[in-house]
Enzyme design. Structure first.
Site, PDB file in Angstrom:
ATOM      1  N   ALA A 196      -1.624   2.889  -4.986  1.00  0.00           N
ATOM      2  CA  ALA A 196      -1.369   4.420  -4.726  1.00  0.00           C
ATOM      3  C   ALA A 196      -1.306   4.746  -3.216  1.00  0.00           C
ATOM      4  CB  ALA A 196      -2.096   4.965  -5.681  1.00  0.00           C
ATOM      5  N   VAL A 198       0.806  -1.261   0.045  1.00  0.00           N
ATOM      6  CA  VAL A 198       0.126  -0.017  -0.195  1.00  0.00           C
ATOM      7  C   VAL A 198       0.893   1.202  -0.122  1.00  0.00           C
ATOM      8  CG1 VAL A 198      -1.632   1.312   1.358  1.00  0.00           C
ATOM      9  CG2 VAL A 198      -1.791  -1.164   1.236  1.00  0.00           C
ATOM     10  N   CYS A 199       0.752   2.050  -0.810  1.00  0.00           N
ATOM     11  CA  CYS A 199       1.180   3.412  -0.995  1.00  0.00           C
ATOM     12  C   CYS A 199       2.860   3.234  -1.058  1.00  0.00           C
ATOM     13  CB  CYS A 199       1.076   4.298   0.459  1.00  0.00           C
ATOM     14  SG  CYS A 199       1.390   5.923   0.481  1.00  0.00           S
ATOM     15  N   THR A 200       3.635   3.893  -0.126  1.00  0.00           N
ATOM     16  CA  THR A 200       5.216   3.844  -0.241  1.00  0.00           C
ATOM     17  C   THR A 200       5.759   2.293   0.259  1.00  0.00           C
ATOM     18  OG1 THR A 200       4.977   5.004   1.975  1.00  0.00           O
ATOM     19  CG2 THR A 200       5.134   6.331  -0.066  1.00  0.00           C
ATOM     20  N   THR A 233       2.915   3.436  -7.084  1.00  0.00           N
ATOM     21  CA  THR A 233       2.922   3.947  -5.597  1.00  0.00           C
ATOM     22  C   THR A 233       2.173   5.376  -5.487  1.00  0.00           C
ATOM     23  OG1 THR A 233       4.500   4.179  -3.731  1.00  0.00           O
ATOM     24  CG2 THR A 233       5.459   4.963  -5.782  1.00  0.00           C
TER      25      THR A 233
END
Length: 324
Positions: free
Chosen positions: A162, A109-111, A129
């Site tokens: 993202a 998830v994300c970074t 990301t």
């Protein structure tokens, strides 16, 4: 009854919403759908102790990352402001790599993509990301095809998503894969989120726009392009407007925007079209004309090339509502 073990990896200064978006969605699926194969969710961290999130709130790990063994249905690595320290922690990365081999699916998830990248799990793959972190991920890991546009990407059994709230989009995709679209829609209704926001939909929003370039000349041209997408925005016309040669203009755009003028204009026009598609009922042909595309087909090609989805399909994802 068999269970799907869903493991969420946290660490110091992880993002609380990255974790909660996954765990809440899965718990809701268990409560609403009574699936034949329910989810068993475990939040794990180094040492099995509390995870102090970036917000300062603490979560109690349910298991030690070091002692956890498979088989695991899905391994999900959260993002957060502490991701770089996590990605530099060879022991943490080593255990993520070990557990990935025992997992049916691997995700970030994300970074959190930075941890998967450090573990070599994204090598040769297409990944996404958070839009702000994407250039750094691409620079540090040239072996990864980084695409900052989609909400989430699946490449084989590896999923990347993202920023922050995309954790719910990703988890809804897992629920749909595992138990079908009806349960995914029911969970989405209870979460009060989009019923279906496909992974190919872009991270497009006025709030996710990149900061304006520092160079005054480039910034003025960017503002002109945004305000007049239907005008002649060819390199020669832009160079004449700025009072520089086309070659110098290309150098300026590449230096300050990371791409040549023609490519930037095409992207800006496509993003402008996305905003009109989402906020108006104009026919696609009219949107194409207002954004400088000669025909609806030219717009469609640009839209699919950038977002992997047709203008009509994108508009449908923006206007779909829950059935009564």
């Amino acid at each position: 009854m068999a269970e799907r073990l869903m493991v969420v990896v946290g660490y110091e200064s992880a993002e609380l919403l990255d974790i909660a978006g996954v765990t809440t969605s899965l718990a809701m699926a268990n409560g609403l759908g009574e699936p034949a194969v329910p989810y068993r969710v475990s939040v794990v961290g180094p040492g099995g102790g509390p995870i102090v999130c970036g917000s300062g709130l603490s979560l109690q790990s349910q298991h030690s990352l070091e002692r956890l063994v498979g088989p695991i249905d899905t391994l999900i690595v959260s993002g957060g402001v502490g991701v770089q320290r996590a990605a530099d922690d060879r022991r943490l990365v080593g255990h993520v790599r070990r557990l990935a081999k025992e997992s049916r699916r691997v995700a970030s998830v994300c970074t959190g993509a930075g941890v998967l990248a450090a573990a070599g799990l994204l090598d040769g793959r297409r990944a996404t990301t958070h839009w702000q972190f994407a250039p750094r991920l691409a620079a540090r890991h040239p072996e990864i095809e980084v695409d900052a546009a989609p909400i989430y990407i699946r490449d084989g059994n590896v999923y990347t998503s993202a920023g922050i709230t995309s954790a719910m989009d990703l988890t809804l995709a897992f629920i749909e894969e595992d138990h079908g679209p009806e349960l995914a829609r029911e969970v989405a209704r209870h979460l009060v989120v989009y019923l279906q926001r496909p992974g190919t939909q872009a991270q497009m929003s006025l709030f996710t726009a990149a900061p304006p370039p520092r160079d005054d000349l480039v910034r003025a041209l960017v503002e002109h392009i945004a305000a007049h997408p239907d005008q002649d925005l060819g390199p020669a016309a832009l160079a004449a407007r700025a009072g520089v040669t086309p070659r110098h203009l290309s150098r300026l755009f590449t230096e300050h925007l990371g791409e040549p003028p023609g490519r930037y204009v095409r992207r800006a026009r496509t993003e402008a079209a996305a905003q009109l598609l989402a906020s108006t009922e104009l026919p696609v042909a009219s949107v194409a004309a207002r954004c400088g595309f000669g025909t609806a087909e030219t717009l469609r090609q640009a839209f699919v090339g950038r977002y992997g989805i047709s203008p009509a399909r994108f508009r449908a994802t923006q206007t779909r509502r829950a059935p009564r």
